[in-house]
Design an enzyme around this catalytic site. Structure first.
Site, PDB file in Angstrom:
ATOM      1  N   LYS A  32       7.683  -4.911   8.590  1.00 18.77           N
ATOM      2  CA  LYS A  32       6.479  -5.476   7.988  1.00 18.77           C
ATOM      3  C   LYS A  32       6.733  -6.005   6.578  1.00 18.77           C
ATOM      4  O   LYS A  32       6.164  -7.023   6.188  1.00 18.77           O
ATOM      5  CB  LYS A  32       5.350  -4.452   7.966  1.00 18.77           C
ATOM      6  CG  LYS A  32       5.528  -3.313   6.978  1.00 18.77           C
ATOM      7  CD  LYS A  32       4.294  -2.452   6.893  1.00 18.77           C
ATOM      8  CE  LYS A  32       4.505  -1.307   5.924  1.00 18.77           C
ATOM      9  NZ  LYS A  32       4.740  -1.748   4.553  1.00 18.77           N
ATOM     10  N   ASP A 224      -0.584  -5.125   1.431  1.00 19.75           N
ATOM     11  CA  ASP A 224       0.310  -4.262   2.200  1.00 19.75           C
ATOM     12  C   ASP A 224      -0.360  -2.913   2.445  1.00 19.75           C
ATOM     13  O   ASP A 224      -1.207  -2.489   1.653  1.00 19.75           O
ATOM     14  CB  ASP A 224       1.608  -4.074   1.403  1.00 19.75           C
ATOM     15  CG  ASP A 224       2.718  -3.440   2.235  1.00 19.75           C
ATOM     16  OD1 ASP A 224       2.576  -3.377   3.474  1.00 19.75           O
ATOM     17  OD2 ASP A 224       3.726  -3.017   1.643  1.00 19.75           O
ATOM     18  N   GLU A 225       0.010  -2.218   3.512  1.00 22.54           N
ATOM     19  CA  GLU A 225      -0.505  -0.877   3.833  1.00 22.54           C
ATOM     20  C   GLU A 225      -2.035  -0.841   3.795  1.00 22.54           C
ATOM     21  O   GLU A 225      -2.646   0.050   3.197  1.00 22.54           O
ATOM     22  CB  GLU A 225       0.063   0.167   2.847  1.00 22.54           C
ATOM     23  CG  GLU A 225       1.575   0.191   2.744  1.00 22.54           C
ATOM     24  CD  GLU A 225       2.257   0.842   3.938  1.00 22.54           C
ATOM     25  OE1 GLU A 225       1.578   1.057   4.965  1.00 22.54           O
ATOM     26  OE2 GLU A 225       3.456   1.121   3.855  1.00 22.54           O
ATOM     27  N   GLN A 255      -0.563   4.918  11.173  1.00 27.98           N
ATOM     28  CA  GLN A 255       0.034   5.581  10.007  1.00 27.98           C
ATOM     29  C   GLN A 255      -0.980   5.766   8.883  1.00 27.98           C
ATOM     30  O   GLN A 255      -0.614   5.859   7.720  1.00 27.98           O
ATOM     31  CB  GLN A 255       1.242   4.785   9.516  1.00 27.98           C
ATOM     32  CG  GLN A 255       2.365   4.705  10.546  1.00 27.98           C
ATOM     33  CD  GLN A 255       3.603   4.023  10.006  1.00 27.98           C
ATOM     34  OE1 GLN A 255       4.256   4.503   9.096  1.00 27.98           O
ATOM     35  NE2 GLN A 255       3.931   2.876  10.578  1.00 27.98           N
TER      36      GLN A 255
END
Length: 755
Positions: A32, A224-225, A255
Site C-alpha cells: 500500500k 494513509d491508514e 487492521q
C-alpha cells in the site's frame, strides 16, 4: 525502468485513476505504501502542482520515506513542495499560521503526555480532590476522548450521558477538571496533542476564509491508514476535500485496532456512503508472508462480520506450518521462546533483528527479558522510555520551550530552580496562588512581582528577576540565531552543561552524553535546510514535540530482538514472529468480551500479529500464569481454535526442570517425556504405552477411535461426554461437562483420555 512497470495490475489501477473519491483497500503486505507513493508521483507527472497535494500519514518516518521515494522519481526540487506528514504535524503548522484567529499565540507550546498529566495533577490538587480517585492518566483519557469527538469542556458539562458516566464511576467532577485544564492551557499558550486536531476543526469552523483557502490549495488529499482515523481526523479530511472531492484513502479494515485511541472503523466502512460516486480498488496480493501464514490469517479474520470482503493471496512459497507451543507457566514460555530464537540463529544464520516477540500487554515482557538475558541475546523493548522523555533532555528542552513561549507554565515550573538558584517549592506555590488569583501566567507574576503581590522577600524577587532576565536574553535571539547556535548558547549559559559535566558518575557521564547527542541532532536539523532559509529553535521544538516512537529509533537499536505489544507492531514485518500469551481473558482480553464489536477488534489484532511474519510464525500459551500476584489457571485462546487446523503444527514442549536452556536443548532429543497431573506432582513414564489412552499432538478422533457418546476425561474440565464431532477425519469435538457445560475442543490441544 519506469516505476509504473514495477506494479501489478491492481496496484497500477489504483495509481492511475486519480480523479474523484477513491478507496484503496490494501490487504496485509500488499504494497500500500508503494501505491500511495507512486500515486503522488503520478499526479505530479500528470502536471498537478505539488503545492496542491496534501498527503497525511500516521508517522513522520513514513512521510519521510515516501518523500524520499518520490524525490528519486520526480526530483527533489518538486518533492520539497509537497505537504506531507502526520495529521498532527501538518495541522500544527497550519495552526502556527492562524493561531491568533482562535486566541492562541503563533509560538504556542505543544504539551506532551507528561506535561498534560503534570498539569492535571496540579489541578486535581488545587481542587482538593483525591488523586487516587482522579488519577491524571484516567482524567487525561476522558479529556482526550472528548476532544477526539470534538466535545469542548462546556459541551462536556452539559452532556448528561457523559456526566452520568463519570458519576457512576465515582468521579463526578471530571468536567470541572476539564474546564480548569482548558483554561490553564490557553493561559499558558499551550496545546496538547489532541488540541492540534481539535483546534484545527475549531479554526475551520470559526474562520470560513481559512477553510476556503486550504480547500482550494489542497485539490488532492491522500490519507494513509484511513481505518485508524478518529472522528476529528475524519471531519478534517471531509472538510478539506469538500470542494474538489479528489480524496484518496488507503487502508485495511481488517487492521483497525486503535479504538482505544478513538479510531473508528466506521470511517472506512462508510466511505461509500460519504462518497456515493467513488472508486474502490482492492490490493489482495500479499508480498510479505508465506502461503501458510496468509491462509491461516484469512481463516481467522473470516469470522468477523463487520468487514469489507477481500481475498488476500500470495504467490510466495507454501512455507512451514504455524507452530503452537503449550507450556506450563509463563516463565517456561519465556525460556522456550528464547531457546527457539537461539536455535534458529545457530541453524539458519538469522540476525537478532529478524525476530519479534509480540504480546497483548507490556506487563508480559518480563519472562522474555529474563530468558533472553540468560542467553546473551540483545533485545529492544518498544514503548519504553524514549530519548526525549529522559530527565536531562526534558530539562534542557524546558529552557528552549520557555524561550520560545514564556507563558509555558509546565516549562517554567520545571526549570525555574534548575540548576539550583534558590527558588524553592514554597516560592513556586506562592507564584501559582497569585497567578490563579489574578488570572495570569506564572511568567507574568515572576516578571512583575510588584504588580501581583506574592509575599516574596526582596532576595527571592532578585533571584526571580535574574532568571527572567536570562530567559528574555535568550528570546532576543530566537529569530536572529539559527537553532544550533542558540541551543548551544542556552545549554552553556544556563549552567546545564556545566552541572552534568561535573558529575563523573556513570549516570552523570551518560546524562552529559545525552545532552551532547541532543545538540548534535539540533546541529543536523540546522544544516538540513534549503539555500537561503534558516531553521530556528522554535522550528526544532515543533519537530521534537511531534516525534513518534517509530521516528526515534536509533541505529544501535537495529540488530536486537524486538519485544513489543501487537499494537506497536502494526506496519512492521519480521522473518520470525512469536505471538505469545494466547490465553482466554488475556488475548482476547477479558475487557473485550462484552460485545461482538469489541471481540472483533481483538480478532483483528490477532490478524495483525500473524501477518507481521514473513517466513515463520509461532503461537504460544501457558496453562498457568501469575496475574495480579496470583497464580491462575489458563486455557488456550479461542483464536488458536479459529485457525484452520491444516495450517498448524501443535507441540507440547518438555519442561526444562530448572536447567539452563542450553543443557535442556541438547538433551531434549533423547530425554524421557514428562506428563503432569492437573492437581498433583509430575510423573515420569518409562514407556509411552504405559500411559492412559489420551490424545497426543496431531491426533484426530479416528486415531483415538473417538465416537459420539464416549465418556472422556479432560485435565481441566474433568469427566464429560462427547456430543458432536467435526471434520473428516474429525479434528474438533464438542464435549458436555457437568460443571462447565458444552465445550468445543480442538483435539490437537485437548489431551482427552477415553474412559
Amino acid at each position: 525502468m519506469n516505476y509504473l512497470e514495477t506494479l501489478n495490475p491492481a496496484q497500477l489501477d489504483a495509481v492511475k485513476n486519480i480523479d474523484g473519491p477513491t478507496m484503496v483497500i490494501a490487504g496485509a503486505g500488499s504494497g500500500k505504501t508503494r501505491v500511495l507513493t507512486f500515486r503522488i508521483a503520478y499526479l505530479m507527472e500528470k502536471g498537478i502542482d505539488p503545492f496542491n497535494i496534501l498527503s497525511l500519514t500516521f508517522t513522520n518516518k513514513a512521510a519521510k520515506e515516501m518523500k524520499e521515494r518520490i524525490s528519486s522519481i520526480i526530483g527533489s526540487t518538486e518533492a520539497k513542495n509537497l505537504t506531507m506528514g502526520t495529521f498532527h504535524s501538518v495541522f500544527a503548522r497550519i495552526l502556527r499560521h492562524h493561531a491568533d484567529k482562535i486566541g492562541y499565540p503563533q509560538n504556542f507550546t505543544i504539551y506532551d503526555t507528561q506535561d498534560s498529566r503534570s498539569l492535571l495533577k496540579t489541578i486535581v490538587k488545587e481542587l482538593k480532590l483525591d488523586e487516587k480517585v482522579y488519577k491524571p492518566s484516567m482524567v487525561q483519557g476522558r479529556i482526550s476522548s472528548a476532544k477526539n469527538n470534538l466535545i469542548s469542556a462546556v459541551a462536556y458539562e452539559s452532556n448528561s450521558d457523559i456526566v452520568n458516566e463519570d458519576r457512576q464511576s465515582g468521579r463526578p467532577r471530571v468536567f470541572e477538571i476539564y474546564k480548569a485544564y482548558e483554561k490553564r492551557c490557553k493561559l499558558a499558550g499551550a496545546m496538547d496533542f489532541d488540541d492540534l486536531l481539535y483546534k484545527t476543526n475549531v479554526l475551520f469552523r470559526d474562520s470560513p476564509e481559512t477553510l476556503h483557502f486550504y480547500q482550494h490549495r489542497f485539490k488532492y488529499v491522500l490519507v494513509d491508514e484511513y481505518q485508524d482515523t478518529n472522528y476529528s481526523q475524519y471531519l478534517l479530511v471531509k472538510k478539506l476535500a469538500a470542494v474538489f472531492q479528489n480524496v484518496c484513502v488507503v487502508g485495511d479494515d481488517a487492521q483497525s485496532i486503535y479504538s482505544f485511541r478513538g479510531a473508528n472503523i466506521q470511517n472506512i466502512l462508510n466511505f461509500k456512503t460519504d462518497y456515493p460516486d467513488h472508486n474502490v480498488f482492492k490490493l489482495e496480493q500479499n508480498y510479505r508472508s508465506s502461503q501458510t501464514i496468509v491462509n491461516a490469517a484469512n481463516s481467522v479474520i473470516a469470522k468477523n462480520k463487520d468487514q469489507i470482503q477481500k481475498n488476500v493471496w500470495t504467490s510466495n512459497d507454501v512455507g512451514s506450518k504455524i507452530k503452537v507451543l503449550r507450556t506450563l507457566t509463563d516463565n517456561e514460555e519465556g525460556k522456550l521462546i528464547a531457546n527457539q530464537i537461539f536455535e534458529t540463529k545457530q541453524n539458519e544464520g538469522a540476525e537478532n533483528s529478524d525476530f519479534a516477540i509480540l504480546y497483548r500487554t507490556n506487563a508480559q515482557s518480563r519472562s522474555f527479558e529474563e530468558a533472553l538475558r540468560k542467553l546473551n541475546l540483545p533485545y529492544k523493548i518498544y514503548g519504553g522510555l524514549s530519548f526525549y522523555q529522559r530527565k536531562e533532555i526534558k530539562d534542557i528542552i524546558g529552557y528552549y520551550r520557555l524561550t520560545a513561549n514564556p507563558q509555558d507554565e509546565e516549562a517554567f515550573k520545571r526549570i525555574v530552580n534548575y540548576p539550583k538558584r534558590g527558588i524553592g517549592n514554597s516560592t513556586v506555590e506562592k507564584l501559582v496562588v497569585a497567578a490563579n488569583h489574578y488570572g495570569v501566567s506564572l511568567w507574568e507574576v515572576a516578571a512583575e512581582p510588584q504588580k501581583y503581590p506574592t509575599e516574596l522577600n526582596s532576595g527571592t524577587r532578585n533571584k526571580l528577576n535574574q532568571f527572567v532576565t536570562q530567559i528574555k536574553s535568550f528570546a532576543v535571539d530566537l529569530e536572529r540565531k539559527d537553532a544550533y547556535t542558540l541551543a548551544q548558547h542556552i545549554a552553556v549559559t544556563s549552567g546545564i552543561l556545566k552541572d552534568h559535566y561535573a558529575d563523573k558518575s556513570p549516570e552523570g557521564v551518560a546524562r552529559y552524553e545525552n545532552i551532547q547527542a541532543l545538540l548534535a541532532g539540533i546541529k543536523e536539523f540546522t544544516t538540513n535546510v534549503s539555500d537561503g532559509e534558516t531553521n530556528f529553535l522554535s522550528d526544532f521544538m515543533v519537530d521534537v514535540a511531534l516525534l513518534t516512537d517509530a521516528d526515534s529509533e536509533k541505529d544501535e537499536d537495529k540488530n536486537k530482538v524486538s519485544l513489543m505489544t501487537i499494537h506497536a507492531s502494526k506496519g512492521l514485518e519480521f522473518p520470525y514472529v512469536f505471538v505469545v500469551g494466547l490465553e482466554e481473558n488475556l488475548f482476547p482480553s477479558q475487557m473485550a468480551l462484552n460485545s461482538r464489536t469489541e471481540l472483533e477488534e481483538e480478532r483483528r489484532l490477532f490478524y495483525v500479529a500473524i501477518t507481521r511474519a514473513e517466513k515463520n510464525c509461532t503461537l504460544s500459551f501457558a496453562t498457568s500464569r501469575y496475574r495480579w500476584g496470583n497464580l491462575i489457571t489458563s486455557e488456550s485462546s479461542r483464536f488458536i481454535e479459529e485457525i484452520n487446523p491444516e495450517f498448524l503444527e501443535v507441540s507440547t514442549p518438555y519442561r526444562s526442570g530448572g536447567r539452563s536452556l542450553n543443557q535442556t536443548n541438547l538433551e531434549n532429543k533423547t530425554r524421557t517425556p514428562t506428563t503432569y497431573a492437573p492437581n498433583g506432582p509430575k510423573r515420569r513414564l518409562t514407556k509411552l504405552q504405559d500411559a492412559p489412552k489420551k490424545s497426543k499432538d496431531g491426533d484426530t478422533a479416528d486415531k483415538l477411535d473417538l465416537k459420539v457418546g464416549y465418556n472422556v476425561m479432560h485435565e481441566r474440565f474433568g469427566k464429560g461426554k462427547i456430543v458432536a464431532l467435526e471434520g473428516t477425519p474429525p479434528s474438533k469435538a464438542t464435549v458436555f461437562f457437568p460443571k462447565a457445560g458444552n465445550k468445543q475442543l480442538l483435539l490437537k490441544f485437548a489431551k482427552l483420555e477415553v474412559l
